[in-house]
Design a protein around this motif. Sequence first.
Motif, PDB file in Angstrom:
ATOM      1  N   GLY A 119      38.956  82.822  17.575  1.00  0.00           N
ATOM      2  CA  GLY A 119      39.422  83.355  18.963  1.00  0.00           C
ATOM      3  C   GLY A 119      38.505  84.646  19.469  1.00  0.00           C
TER       4      GLY A 119
ATOM      5  N   PRO B 197      40.337  75.675  10.377  1.00  0.00           N
ATOM      6  CA  PRO B 197      40.187  77.350  10.556  1.00  0.00           C
ATOM      7  C   PRO B 197      39.537  77.933   9.390  1.00  0.00           C
ATOM      8  CG  PRO B 197      42.400  76.462  11.044  1.00  0.00           C
ATOM      9  CD  PRO B 197      41.710  75.317  10.184  1.00  0.00           C
TER      10      PRO B 197
ATOM     11  N   ARG C 277      47.903  77.782  21.334  1.00  0.00           N
ATOM     12  CA  ARG C 277      48.671  78.504  20.169  1.00  0.00           C
ATOM     13  C   ARG C 277      47.551  78.660  18.973  1.00  0.00           C
ATOM     14  NH1 ARG C 277      53.665  79.736  19.405  1.00  0.00           N
ATOM     15  NH2 ARG C 277      54.399  78.804  21.136  1.00  0.00           N
ATOM     16  N   ALA C 278      47.505  79.696  18.455  1.00  0.00           N
ATOM     17  CA  ALA C 278      46.551  80.118  17.610  1.00  0.00           C
ATOM     18  C   ALA C 278      46.792  79.634  16.152  1.00  0.00           C
ATOM     19  CB  ALA C 278      46.024  81.523  17.596  1.00  0.00           C
TER      20      ALA C 278
ATOM     21  N   TYR D 173      37.843  73.637  15.043  1.00  0.00           N
ATOM     22  CA  TYR D 173      38.414  75.008  15.332  1.00  0.00           C
ATOM     23  C   TYR D 173      37.286  76.107  15.711  1.00  0.00           C
ATOM     24  CZ  TYR D 173      42.809  73.078  13.535  1.00  0.00           C
ATOM     25  OH  TYR D 173      43.774  72.328  13.348  1.00  0.00           O
TER      26      TYR D 173
ATOM     27  N   ASP E 173      46.369  80.799  12.038  1.00  0.00           N
ATOM     28  CA  ASP E 173      45.778  81.851  11.251  1.00  0.00           C
ATOM     29  C   ASP E 173      44.910  81.441  10.113  1.00  0.00           C
ATOM     30  OD1 ASP E 173      45.335  83.978   9.304  1.00  0.00           O
ATOM     31  OD2 ASP E 173      47.059  85.082  10.483  1.00  0.00           O
TER      32      ASP E 173
ATOM     33  N   THR F 219      40.038  88.342  22.868  1.00  0.00           N
ATOM     34  CA  THR F 219      40.595  87.536  21.962  1.00  0.00           C
ATOM     35  C   THR F 219      42.090  86.936  22.479  1.00  0.00           C
ATOM     36  OG1 THR F 219      40.183  89.057  20.122  1.00  0.00           O
ATOM     37  CG2 THR F 219      41.945  87.452  19.650  1.00  0.00           C
TER      38      THR F 219
ATOM     39  N   PRO G  55      42.583  84.698  14.224  1.00  0.00           N
ATOM     40  CA  PRO G  55      43.190  83.482  14.971  1.00  0.00           C
ATOM     41  C   PRO G  55      42.131  82.528  15.222  1.00  0.00           C
ATOM     42  CG  PRO G  55      42.619  85.432  16.678  1.00  0.00           C
ATOM     43  CD  PRO G  55      42.630  85.899  15.059  1.00  0.00           C
ATOM     44  N   TRP G  56      42.300  81.267  15.168  1.00  0.00           N
ATOM     45  CA  TRP G  56      41.386  80.148  15.376  1.00  0.00           C
ATOM     46  C   TRP G  56      42.205  79.077  16.215  1.00  0.00           C
ATOM     47  CZ3 TRP G  56      36.463  79.194  13.184  1.00  0.00           C
ATOM     48  CH2 TRP G  56      36.140  80.495  12.141  1.00  0.00           C
ATOM     49  N   TYR G  57      41.390  78.456  17.189  1.00  0.00           N
ATOM     50  CA  TYR G  57      42.151  77.662  18.096  1.00  0.00           C
ATOM     51  C   TYR G  57      41.328  76.076  17.817  1.00  0.00           C
ATOM     52  CZ  TYR G  57      44.017  81.880  20.016  1.00  0.00           C
ATOM     53  OH  TYR G  57      44.748  82.801  20.061  1.00  0.00           O
TER      54      TYR G  57
ATOM     55  N   PRO H 107      48.272  83.850  21.620  1.00  0.00           N
ATOM     56  CA  PRO H 107      48.871  82.468  21.394  1.00  0.00           C
ATOM     57  C   PRO H 107      49.780  82.454  22.542  1.00  0.00           C
ATOM     58  CG  PRO H 107      49.048  83.709  19.178  1.00  0.00           C
ATOM     59  CD  PRO H 107      48.522  84.573  20.172  1.00  0.00           C
TER      60      PRO H 107
END
Length: 535
Positions: free
Chosen positions: A187, A142, A163-164, A184, A166, A114, A172-174, A117
């Motif tokens: 993670g 996200p 940086r993720a 998105y 929420d 995972t 966490p999504w990127y 951030p």
Amino acid sequence: MSARFSTIVAVILTCGFVLAGCGGRNDARPEATHRAATARSIVADARATADSVIDTAGRSQPTADVPTPTTTPRAVSPTAATTPVRNRPTEPGTAEPAVPISAAPRADATRPATVAPSAGRVLLYVDALAQERGGAELREAPGDGSRVQLLIPNGVRVSAVARAVDDGGGQPWYEVRYRDRTGYVAGTMLTPFPPAARRTPTPWPAATPTGATPQPVDTARFFPVYPPENPLSRAELELLLPSTRRAGRLTLYYRPDAFALEDIDHFARDSTSAVGRVERLLGARLRGAVDYYLAWAIFPPPDPGLRGYNRSGERVIFQLYDGSGTRLERQYLAAHELTHQIAADSIGAAASTMLSEGLAMYAGQRYLVADGHVSLDGFSRAALDDVRLIPITRLSDGSVRFMGRLPQRYPYDEAGSFVGFLIRTYGLPEFKRVYTSGDYVGVYGKDLSALEAEWRAYLRSDRAAGPYAPDSRRYLDGIEAVQAGYERLFAALETGRPVPLAAYQALDAARIAADRADPKATDRGLATFDRLLPR
């Protein structure tokens, strides 16, 4: 200066300062032997620390301007662990890491990584193998409930904001860029290491390679997606058809272990050529890109007779591309479906299915005639001579459904002949007006019944376009026998009855022979089909 070299220098300098400090602080124990033993112990400890730091740096070294995300290590195959990244294929539109990933992680590192951030952008790999998936969905926002834009296959490198974000549930999504789209990705499906080199799970049975000896097993199957179904799941389609190829304004999606792989170059050229021909024939334009899905199996019920389908509003085309038919027939199918899209782009919505399918048949007929088929006028003349012609008024009012040309030749070929008659007799501009309005009286000054009477007279005249069937009754009998064979094939597949691939191929050969008005070859193909798939 490389990260590895900087680390080594730092460790050496640290060792030097530590040794100097030991001499100054241990004046109470000046024995040389004790100092030497202490120095050796410190150096050994420093070397162990250096080895650990260098090992970590070797596994994930930062580029000059890209910060390295913190990860939970995961198992990497020997191939992925020893092959420099610079030697791996690069996904178009992504940057190449400046340094190779060369060291394998510890043996006990098995949990999915995972990404934690940090700041800036990083280059990451998509890896959804732990979830038994072929890739990660690129979503508009996200969260799993957000709309999927497309599927990013496993192993593809993407540029992500480190940086993720929420999603509200602790996941966490990127933010990721891929194929000129931004969206998105979860993670749990991103890692700085290449995915383990194991085969992506194949959710559907593998296709039999073209040219292989057919085996008496259930290899004729349905494609998992029904083209008219709403809503359209592009993520599912790109999982089923993960390979892509650009062909002018078309993006072709296909399965890499199916027939399309060996024939994709032909289809790329043929489909691009078909776009140009239809545009010239209709004086119209394809106004934008189209996603083109090449299905490796028959479309599922309720319309298994479809070999192509266009969703013009979403700019999506489906085409059966399993090795059946001939190359010219496959080009005809492309021209047919592309006509629907081009007409929607440049002419407008059709007033009836009869006009829409008739125009697509008219535009694609050239490829069928080049393949030795009886023409649309030839088919309609045979049906007229043998009193099997369906009235055009019934085709226009919706009382006859267009369910695919395999089980229903009459509606399609008659509609194509009738549209050709209108264009040749009254001109293309007038046809475009009636195509969108359905107002035959307003455009031609005659109702549909009067125009149908003119068409019937045209079919018996020298103005009709051949080639024709030498024996109308025998020709139509063969066409209808093949149609009945497809109905039996589809019924068997729907009930789960084993259907040998050889039976499907024999029926396809019989269909081609029937289209070419070759009754002997038609009978041979049907006899083989009956033997392999008894009634």
